[in-house]
Write a protein that holds these residues in place. Structure first.
Motif, PDB file in Angstrom:
ATOM      1  N   TYR A   1       4.611  -7.406   5.562  1.00  0.00           N
ATOM      2  CA  TYR A   1       4.296  -6.095   5.195  1.00  0.00           C
ATOM      3  C   TYR A   1       3.671  -6.212   3.691  1.00  0.00           C
ATOM      4  CZ  TYR A   1       7.854  -5.819   8.904  1.00  0.00           C
ATOM      5  OH  TYR A   1       8.379  -6.050   9.890  1.00  0.00           O
ATOM      6  N   SER A   2       2.846  -4.879   3.769  1.00  0.00           N
ATOM      7  CA  SER A   2       2.312  -4.506   2.212  1.00  0.00           C
ATOM      8  C   SER A   2       2.429  -3.488   1.927  1.00  0.00           C
ATOM      9  CB  SER A   2       0.599  -4.715   2.709  1.00  0.00           C
ATOM     10  OG  SER A   2       0.398  -6.157   2.873  1.00  0.00           O
ATOM     11  N   ILE A   3       2.964  -3.289   0.657  1.00  0.00           N
ATOM     12  CA  ILE A   3       3.023  -1.758  -0.106  1.00  0.00           C
ATOM     13  C   ILE A   3       1.831  -1.601  -0.934  1.00  0.00           C
ATOM     14  CG2 ILE A   3       4.437  -0.373  -1.782  1.00  0.00           C
ATOM     15  CD1 ILE A   3       7.020  -2.034  -0.565  1.00  0.00           C
ATOM     16  N   TRP A   4       1.296  -0.516  -0.971  1.00  0.00           N
ATOM     17  CA  TRP A   4       0.102  -0.153  -1.470  1.00  0.00           C
ATOM     18  C   TRP A   4       0.272   1.149  -2.486  1.00  0.00           C
ATOM     19  CZ3 TRP A   4      -3.881  -3.290   0.005  1.00  0.00           C
ATOM     20  CH2 TRP A   4      -3.661  -4.052   1.296  1.00  0.00           C
TER      21      TRP A   4
ATOM     22  N   PRO B   1       0.603   9.131  -8.699  1.00  0.00           N
ATOM     23  CA  PRO B   1       0.444   7.747  -7.598  1.00  0.00           C
ATOM     24  C   PRO B   1       0.920   7.916  -6.360  1.00  0.00           C
ATOM     25  CG  PRO B   1       1.332   7.133  -9.973  1.00  0.00           C
ATOM     26  CD  PRO B   1       1.156   8.605  -9.756  1.00  0.00           C
ATOM     27  N   GLN B   2       0.323   7.419  -5.519  1.00  0.00           N
ATOM     28  CA  GLN B   2       0.833   7.433  -3.936  1.00  0.00           C
ATOM     29  C   GLN B   2       1.180   6.014  -3.568  1.00  0.00           C
ATOM     30  OE1 GLN B   2      -1.889   9.543  -1.264  1.00  0.00           O
ATOM     31  NE2 GLN B   2      -2.929  10.347  -3.243  1.00  0.00           N
ATOM     32  N   ALA B   3       2.064   5.950  -2.816  1.00  0.00           N
ATOM     33  CA  ALA B   3       2.570   4.551  -2.420  1.00  0.00           C
ATOM     34  C   ALA B   3       3.015   4.589  -0.803  1.00  0.00           C
ATOM     35  CB  ALA B   3       3.975   4.065  -3.169  1.00  0.00           C
ATOM     36  N   PHE B   4       2.641   3.454  -0.098  1.00  0.00           N
ATOM     37  CA  PHE B   4       2.957   3.715   1.319  1.00  0.00           C
ATOM     38  C   PHE B   4       3.080   2.325   1.616  1.00  0.00           C
ATOM     39  CE2 PHE B   4      -1.564   3.778   1.092  1.00  0.00           C
ATOM     40  CZ  PHE B   4      -2.138   3.119   1.845  1.00  0.00           C
ATOM     41  N   MET B   5       3.611   1.900   2.902  1.00  0.00           N
ATOM     42  CA  MET B   5       3.798   0.584   3.403  1.00  0.00           C
ATOM     43  C   MET B   5       3.077   0.486   4.880  1.00  0.00           C
ATOM     44  SD  MET B   5       7.261  -1.681   4.187  1.00  0.00           S
ATOM     45  CE  MET B   5       7.796  -0.563   5.611  1.00  0.00           C
ATOM     46  N   THR B   6       2.541  -0.704   4.979  1.00  0.00           N
ATOM     47  CA  THR B   6       1.760  -1.004   6.283  1.00  0.00           C
ATOM     48  C   THR B   6       2.312  -2.382   6.529  1.00  0.00           C
ATOM     49  OG1 THR B   6      -0.089  -1.943   5.179  1.00  0.00           O
ATOM     50  CG2 THR B   6      -0.073   0.454   5.867  1.00  0.00           C
TER      51      THR B   6
END
Length: 228
Positions: free
Chosen positions: A204-207, A214-219
Protein backbone atom coordinates in the motif's frame (compact mmCIF):
# COMPACT_ATOMS: atom_id res chain seq x y z
CA UNK A 1 -9.55 1.60 18.72
CA UNK A 2 -6.94 1.75 21.46
CA UNK A 3 -6.05 -1.91 20.90
CA UNK A 4 -5.69 -1.24 17.16
CA UNK A 5 -3.37 1.70 17.78
CA UNK A 6 -1.20 -0.35 20.11
CA UNK A 7 -1.07 -3.20 17.62
CA UNK A 8 -0.06 -0.89 14.79
CA UNK A 9 2.58 0.81 16.90
CA UNK A 10 4.02 -2.53 17.96
CA UNK A 11 4.06 -3.79 14.39
CA UNK A 12 6.12 -1.03 12.77
CA UNK A 13 9.36 -2.39 11.34
CA UNK A 14 11.70 -0.75 8.84
CA UNK A 15 12.46 -2.85 5.75
CA UNK A 16 15.65 -2.88 3.68
CA UNK A 17 15.24 -5.48 0.88
CA UNK A 18 14.06 -5.49 -2.70
CA UNK A 19 10.59 -4.47 -3.68
CA UNK A 20 10.95 -6.70 -6.71
CA UNK A 21 11.15 -9.71 -4.40
CA UNK A 22 8.04 -8.44 -2.63
CA UNK A 23 5.84 -8.22 -5.67
CA UNK A 24 7.21 -11.48 -7.04
CA UNK A 25 5.62 -13.28 -4.08
CA UNK A 26 2.15 -12.50 -5.43
CA UNK A 27 2.99 -13.16 -9.09
CA UNK A 28 4.52 -16.63 -9.06
CA UNK A 29 2.32 -17.77 -11.96
CA UNK A 30 2.47 -14.63 -14.10
CA UNK A 31 4.68 -14.53 -17.22
CA UNK A 32 8.19 -13.36 -16.37
CA UNK A 33 9.37 -10.23 -18.24
CA UNK A 34 12.66 -10.54 -20.12
CA UNK A 35 15.94 -9.79 -18.41
CA UNK A 36 16.82 -6.11 -18.55
CA UNK A 37 13.28 -4.96 -17.76
CA UNK A 38 12.12 -2.56 -15.04
CA UNK A 39 8.72 -1.66 -13.61
CA UNK A 40 7.57 1.97 -13.87
CA UNK A 41 4.42 3.79 -12.76
CA UNK A 42 3.36 7.40 -13.27
CA UNK A 43 1.59 9.27 -10.48
CA UNK A 44 -0.35 12.52 -10.89
CA UNK A 45 0.12 14.76 -7.84
CA UNK A 46 -1.06 17.91 -9.65
CA UNK A 47 -4.41 19.67 -9.05
CA UNK A 48 -5.88 18.73 -12.44
CA UNK A 49 -6.08 15.84 -14.86
CA UNK A 50 -2.85 14.92 -16.65
CA UNK A 51 -2.33 13.57 -20.15
CA UNK A 52 1.00 11.74 -20.31
CA UNK A 53 2.81 10.63 -23.46
CA UNK A 54 5.77 8.44 -22.52
CA UNK A 55 7.85 6.87 -25.28
CA UNK A 56 8.13 3.69 -23.21
CA UNK A 57 4.44 3.06 -22.37
CA UNK A 58 1.06 3.74 -24.00
CA UNK A 59 -0.44 7.21 -23.54
CA UNK A 60 -1.90 7.66 -20.06
CA UNK A 61 -4.76 9.71 -18.66
CA UNK A 62 -4.33 10.33 -14.94
CA UNK A 63 -7.32 11.88 -13.19
CA UNK A 64 -7.76 13.49 -9.79
CA UNK A 65 -9.67 10.83 -7.85
CA UNK A 66 -7.25 8.79 -5.72
CA UNK A 67 -7.64 5.63 -7.77
CA UNK A 68 -7.13 7.60 -11.02
CA UNK A 69 -3.90 9.28 -9.94
CA UNK A 70 -1.72 6.18 -9.64
CA UNK A 71 -0.81 3.79 -12.44
CA UNK A 72 -0.04 0.16 -11.90
CA UNK A 73 3.65 -0.68 -12.05
CA UNK A 74 4.14 -1.61 -15.72
CA UNK A 75 6.95 -3.51 -17.42
CA UNK A 76 9.39 -1.47 -19.49
CA UNK A 77 11.78 -3.66 -21.46
CA UNK A 78 15.46 -3.07 -22.31
CA UNK A 79 16.05 -0.18 -19.91
CA UNK A 80 19.83 -0.60 -19.61
CA UNK A 81 21.73 2.29 -21.24
CA UNK A 82 18.44 3.71 -22.49
CA UNK A 83 16.85 7.08 -21.97
CA UNK A 84 13.12 7.05 -21.26
CA UNK A 85 11.39 10.18 -22.50
CA UNK A 86 8.16 11.58 -21.18
CA UNK A 87 5.92 14.49 -22.17
CA UNK A 88 2.88 15.43 -20.12
CA UNK A 89 0.30 18.17 -19.81
CA UNK A 90 -2.08 19.53 -17.18
CA UNK A 91 -4.42 22.08 -18.71
CA UNK A 92 -2.22 24.61 -20.49
CA UNK A 93 0.90 23.63 -18.56
CA UNK A 94 3.35 21.27 -20.19
CA UNK A 95 6.32 19.33 -18.91
CA UNK A 96 8.90 16.89 -20.19
CA UNK A 97 11.55 14.67 -18.65
CA UNK A 98 14.27 12.20 -19.53
CA UNK A 99 14.66 9.27 -17.15
CA UNK A 100 17.16 6.47 -16.62
CA UNK A 101 16.16 3.37 -14.68
CA UNK A 102 18.06 0.24 -13.71
CA UNK A 103 17.03 -3.27 -14.80
CA UNK A 104 15.08 -5.08 -12.10
CA UNK A 105 14.02 -1.86 -10.35
CA UNK A 106 10.58 -0.54 -9.44
CA UNK A 107 10.33 3.19 -10.15
CA UNK A 108 7.60 5.68 -9.23
CA UNK A 109 7.55 8.86 -11.35
CA UNK A 110 5.84 11.81 -9.66
CA UNK A 111 4.34 14.38 -12.04
CA UNK A 112 4.33 17.61 -10.05
CA UNK A 113 4.54 21.40 -10.13
CA UNK A 114 7.90 23.08 -10.67
CA UNK A 115 9.13 26.49 -9.50
CA UNK A 116 7.91 29.25 -11.76
CA UNK A 117 4.62 27.55 -12.58
CA UNK A 118 5.89 24.81 -14.87
CA UNK A 119 5.72 21.04 -14.54
CA UNK A 120 8.40 18.51 -13.64
CA UNK A 121 8.81 14.77 -13.15
CA UNK A 122 10.78 13.16 -10.35
CA UNK A 123 11.69 9.46 -10.43
CA UNK A 124 11.85 7.57 -7.11
CA UNK A 125 13.32 4.08 -6.82
CA UNK A 126 11.10 1.98 -4.56
CA UNK A 127 12.93 -0.42 -2.25
CA UNK A 128 11.58 -2.21 0.82
CA UNK A 129 11.66 -5.59 2.48
CA UNK A 130 8.67 -7.88 2.24
CA UNK A 131 7.06 -9.85 5.02
CA UNK A 132 4.16 -12.12 4.06
CA UNK A 133 2.79 -11.91 7.60
CA UNK A 134 2.54 -8.10 7.42
CA UNK A 135 1.53 -5.35 5.04
CA UNK A 136 4.05 -3.13 3.30
CA UNK A 137 3.24 0.58 3.77
CA UNK A 138 5.06 3.28 1.80
CA UNK A 139 4.65 7.01 2.45
CA UNK A 140 5.36 9.51 -0.36
CA UNK A 141 5.96 13.17 0.37
CA UNK A 142 4.75 14.40 -3.02
CA UNK A 143 4.72 18.09 -2.02
CA UNK A 144 7.53 20.07 -3.70
CA UNK A 145 7.38 22.73 -0.97
CA UNK A 146 7.48 20.39 2.04
CA UNK A 147 11.06 19.71 3.21
CA UNK A 148 10.06 17.10 5.79
CA UNK A 149 6.74 15.26 6.04
CA UNK A 150 5.40 12.85 8.61
CA UNK A 151 2.56 10.44 9.22
CA UNK A 152 1.16 9.78 12.70
CA UNK A 153 -1.62 7.84 14.36
CA UNK A 154 -4.48 10.00 15.66
CA UNK A 155 -5.33 11.57 17.98
CA UNK A 156 -1.95 11.51 19.73
CA UNK A 157 -0.38 8.20 18.85
CA UNK A 158 3.17 7.42 17.69
CA UNK A 159 4.68 8.52 14.39
CA UNK A 160 4.54 6.02 11.55
CA UNK A 161 6.99 8.05 9.44
CA UNK A 162 9.03 11.15 10.27
CA UNK A 163 11.24 13.51 8.29
CA UNK A 164 10.46 12.22 4.80
CA UNK A 165 12.10 14.67 2.37
CA UNK A 166 10.25 16.41 -0.43
CA UNK A 167 9.57 14.17 -3.45
CA UNK A 168 10.86 11.09 -1.66
CA UNK A 169 9.49 8.00 0.04
CA UNK A 170 10.03 5.66 2.96
CA UNK A 171 8.48 2.25 3.59
CA UNK A 172 7.78 -0.06 6.53
CA UNK A 173 6.10 -3.32 7.32
CA UNK A 174 3.06 -3.04 9.61
CA UNK A 175 0.57 -5.38 11.17
CA UNK A 176 -2.65 -5.39 9.08
CA UNK A 177 -4.83 -3.48 11.54
CA UNK A 178 -7.04 -0.38 11.32
CA UNK A 179 -6.34 3.08 12.72
CA UNK A 180 -6.92 6.78 12.00
CA UNK A 181 -3.87 8.66 10.72
CA UNK A 182 -2.88 12.15 9.56
CA UNK A 183 -0.09 13.41 7.29
CA UNK A 184 1.76 16.55 8.37
CA UNK A 185 4.33 19.06 7.15
CA UNK A 186 5.33 21.36 9.97
CA UNK A 187 2.15 23.10 11.11
CA UNK A 188 0.26 22.03 7.97
CA UNK A 189 -1.76 18.82 8.15
CA UNK A 190 -4.15 16.76 6.08
CA UNK A 191 -7.56 15.81 7.34
CA UNK A 192 -7.47 12.58 9.36
CA UNK A 193 -8.25 9.48 7.32
CA UNK A 194 -8.64 5.79 7.90
CA UNK A 195 -5.83 3.30 7.57
CA UNK A 196 -7.93 0.24 6.91
CA UNK A 197 -8.34 -2.73 4.62
CA UNK A 198 -4.71 -3.80 5.01
CA UNK A 199 -4.02 -7.45 4.30
CA UNK A 200 -0.99 -9.54 5.18
CA UNK A 201 1.23 -9.65 2.12
CA UNK A 202 -0.45 -6.58 0.57
CA UNK A 203 1.42 -3.47 -0.53
CA UNK A 204 0.00 0.00 0.00
CA UNK A 205 1.08 3.59 -0.64
CA UNK A 206 0.06 6.75 1.19
CA UNK A 207 0.39 9.94 -0.85
CA UNK A 208 0.69 13.45 0.62
CA UNK A 209 -0.01 16.05 -2.08
CA UNK A 210 -0.41 19.81 -2.23
CA UNK A 211 -3.76 21.57 -1.99
CA UNK A 212 -5.47 24.40 -0.08
CA UNK A 213 -4.33 22.22 2.79
CA UNK A 214 -2.25 19.08 2.32
CA UNK A 215 -4.24 16.13 1.04
CA UNK A 216 -3.47 12.52 1.86
CA UNK A 217 -4.92 9.24 0.63
CA UNK A 218 -4.00 5.58 0.39
CA UNK A 219 -3.90 3.25 -2.62
CA UNK A 220 -3.06 -0.42 -2.97
CA UNK A 221 -0.04 -1.10 -5.17
CA UNK A 222 -0.63 -3.19 -8.26
CA UNK A 223 1.63 -4.56 -10.99
CA UNK A 224 0.31 -5.03 -14.52
CA UNK A 225 0.84 -8.53 -15.88
CA UNK A 226 3.44 -8.58 -18.64
CA UNK A 227 2.24 -10.17 -21.85
CA UNK A 228 4.83 -11.47 -24.37
Amino acid sequence: MRQALLALAAGLAIGFGSVGQARAQGQVYDPVPPRGSAYVRLVNVLPGEVQARPDFLPQQRLGTAPAQRVMAFTTVENVANRQLRLEFQEGQRRGQATLRVEPGSFVTVLLHAAPGGGLAATAIVDAADFNRARARLAFYNAMPDCPAAGLAIQPSGPAVFEGVPSLATRARSVNPVAAEIRATCGDRASAPFALEGLEAGGMYSIWMISGAQPQAFMTRDTTAVWRP
